[in-house]
Design a protein around this motif. Structure first.
Motif, PDB file in Angstrom:
ATOM      1  N   LEU A  99      -2.609   7.925  20.660  1.00  0.00           N
ATOM      2  CA  LEU A  99      -1.454   7.311  21.305  1.00  0.00           C
ATOM      3  C   LEU A  99      -1.525   5.803  21.126  1.00  0.00           C
ATOM      4  O   LEU A  99      -2.508   5.183  21.503  1.00  0.00           O
ATOM      5  CB  LEU A  99      -1.415   7.667  22.791  1.00  0.00           C
ATOM      6  N   LEU A 100      -0.495   5.239  20.549  1.00  0.00           N
ATOM      7  CA  LEU A 100      -0.415   3.798  20.347  1.00  0.00           C
ATOM      8  C   LEU A 100       0.726   3.254  21.188  1.00  0.00           C
ATOM      9  O   LEU A 100       1.731   3.921  21.387  1.00  0.00           O
ATOM     10  CB  LEU A 100      -0.177   3.485  18.870  1.00  0.00           C
ATOM     11  N   SER A 106       1.573   9.160  28.531  1.00  0.00           N
ATOM     12  CA  SER A 106       0.880  10.236  27.828  1.00  0.00           C
ATOM     13  C   SER A 106       1.585  11.558  28.045  1.00  0.00           C
ATOM     14  O   SER A 106       2.229  11.781  29.074  1.00  0.00           O
ATOM     15  CB  SER A 106      -0.560  10.373  28.335  1.00  0.00           C
ATOM     16  N   MET A 107       1.420  12.471  27.076  1.00  0.00           N
ATOM     17  CA  MET A 107       1.983  13.810  27.211  1.00  0.00           C
ATOM     18  C   MET A 107       1.135  14.611  28.198  1.00  0.00           C
ATOM     19  O   MET A 107      -0.075  14.408  28.298  1.00  0.00           O
ATOM     20  CB  MET A 107       1.983  14.526  25.859  1.00  0.00           C
TER      21      MET A 107
END
Length: 92
Positions: free
Chosen positions: A77-78, A83-84
């Motif tokens: 993740l960038l 977040s998921m």
């Protein structure tokens, strides 16, 4: 209980009204997403339903891509987006 898998839906739809309709349907299943990308935990039946319903709404120049993601892999993740949710959950 049916097993759920994580899918990524991405679309490029020219008609704003159709975009809105597709976005509304996907938001009903999404655990995360931004603009035209949605992460969805789906059963096989839910996936089949979406793969029948959504293409009927699209024009020949539109595009909808569905990719099954591997839940065992930690995503890279960038940026600072949320977040998921990777834990399976129950939709009531």
């Amino acid at each position: 209980m049916a097993k759920r898998h994580l899918y990524l839906f991405a679309y490029d739809i020219g008609d704003c009204c159709v975009q809105r309709q597709v976005r509304g349907i996907l938001r009903g299943y999404a655990v995360g997403g931004q603009k035209s990308l949605f992460e969805c935990w789906l059963t096989q039946g839910e996936l089949e339903d979406l793969c029948v319903r959504l293409p009927l709404m699209l024009a020949p120049t539109d595009r909808l891509q569905v990719v099954r993601l591997d839940e065992r892999v930690t995503p890279l993740l960038l940026g600072c987006a949320k977040s998921m949710a990777y834990e399976p959950f129950v939709i009531g």
